[in-house]
Design a protein around this motif. Structure first.
Motif, mmCIF file in Angstrom:
data_model
loop_
_atom_site.group_PDB
_atom_site.id
_atom_site.type_symbol
_atom_site.label_atom_id
_atom_site.label_comp_id
_atom_site.label_asym_id
_atom_site.label_seq_id
_atom_site.Cartn_x
_atom_site.Cartn_y
_atom_site.Cartn_z
ATOM 1 N N VAL A 1 0.848 -1.190 0.000
ATOM 2 C CA VAL A 1 0.000 0.000 0.000
ATOM 3 C C VAL A 1 0.887 1.245 0.000
ATOM 4 O O VAL A 1 0.507 2.296 -0.511
ATOM 5 N N GLY A 2 2.085 1.115 0.556
ATOM 6 C CA GLY A 2 2.997 2.243 0.690
ATOM 7 C C GLY A 2 3.330 2.918 -0.617
ATOM 8 O O GLY A 2 3.363 4.150 -0.697
ATOM 9 N N GLU A 3 3.575 2.136 -1.645
ATOM 10 C CA GLU A 3 3.932 2.723 -2.940
ATOM 11 C C GLU A 3 2.780 3.540 -3.511
ATOM 12 O O GLU A 3 2.984 4.610 -4.077
ATOM 13 N N PHE A 4 1.574 3.045 -3.345
ATOM 14 C CA PHE A 4 0.406 3.792 -3.807
ATOM 15 C C PHE A 4 0.231 5.063 -2.975
ATOM 16 O O PHE A 4 -0.061 6.134 -3.515
ATOM 17 N N ALA A 5 0.443 4.951 -1.674
ATOM 18 C CA ALA A 5 0.327 6.109 -0.788
ATOM 19 C C ALA A 5 1.380 7.152 -1.137
ATOM 20 O O ALA A 5 1.119 8.360 -1.049
ATOM 21 N N VAL B 1 2.557 7.867 -4.058
ATOM 22 C CA VAL B 1 2.133 8.599 -5.259
ATOM 23 C C VAL B 1 1.186 9.733 -4.873
ATOM 24 O O VAL B 1 1.226 10.820 -5.455
ATOM 25 N N ILE B 2 0.373 9.511 -3.859
ATOM 26 C CA ILE B 2 -0.547 10.545 -3.395
ATOM 27 C C ILE B 2 0.179 11.542 -2.488
ATOM 28 O O ILE B 2 -0.015 12.752 -2.601
ATOM 29 N N TRP B 3 1.045 11.030 -1.597
ATOM 30 C CA TRP B 3 1.688 11.892 -0.605
ATOM 31 C C TRP B 3 2.792 12.765 -1.202
ATOM 32 O O TRP B 3 3.018 13.882 -0.732
ATOM 33 N N ALA B 4 3.487 12.310 -2.221
ATOM 34 C CA ALA B 4 4.622 13.056 -2.781
ATOM 35 C C ALA B 4 4.248 14.485 -3.193
ATOM 36 O O ALA B 4 4.925 15.439 -2.773
#
Length: 152
Positions: A51-55, A57-60
């Motif tokens: 889930v971290g990689e998807f998060a 993309v949103i958090w960056a």
């Protein structure tokens, strides 16, 4: 009733203020708190694998906008964006490092205070023992007559 910590707090502030006023310190500490929160949220992607990689993309972009608003630097915002977007680099506290660059005198004073606090918690007794060991008299060299010098 005045709390017991008040005199201690005043002494601490006098020693480590570095000529800066309380308002400047509050601003620096507020920025530090925000920077730490930005970095903690960015690190949270390590908690849930996959889930971290998807998060990220949103958090960056969100963290880049926050860093830009916090420090007014497009360069720092870009570095933060890349660090958050690339996998495996989330552990780097970019916003906090940027804080230490912007508020360098405050960072130096905080490190000095932390060093002194560490000395206090470890105990100054260890250094006192070393000093007393150095003060102990040396044994007289072979062939010298110590009794004749002490008799005089």
């Amino acid at each position: 009733i005045v709390p017991r910590a008040a005199p201690m707090e005043a002494a601490f502030f006098q020693k480590y203020a570095g000529g800066y006023g309380k308002a400047q310190w509050l601003e620096a500490l507020l920025f530090l708190g925000i920077a730490v929160v930005i970095d903690l949220i960015g690190t949270m992607s390590f908690v849930v694998p996959g889930v971290g990689e998807f998060a990220d993309v949103i958090w960056a972009p969100v963290s880049a906008v926050l860093v830009k608003a916090l420090y007014g630097s497009t360069l720092l915002a870009g570095i933060n964006f890349i660090e958050e977007l690339l996998p495996g680099l989330d552990f780097i506290p970019t916003a906090t490092v940027a804080w230490s660059a912007k508020f360098r005198p405050f960072a130096t004073l905080l490190l000095e205070a932390a060093r002194d606090l560490r000395k206090l918690t470890k105990g100054e007794g260890k250094t006192d023992k070393k000093k007393t060991k150095q003060r102990t008299p040396q044994a007289p060299a072979e062939g010298s007559d110590s009794s004749s010098t002490s008799a005089r």
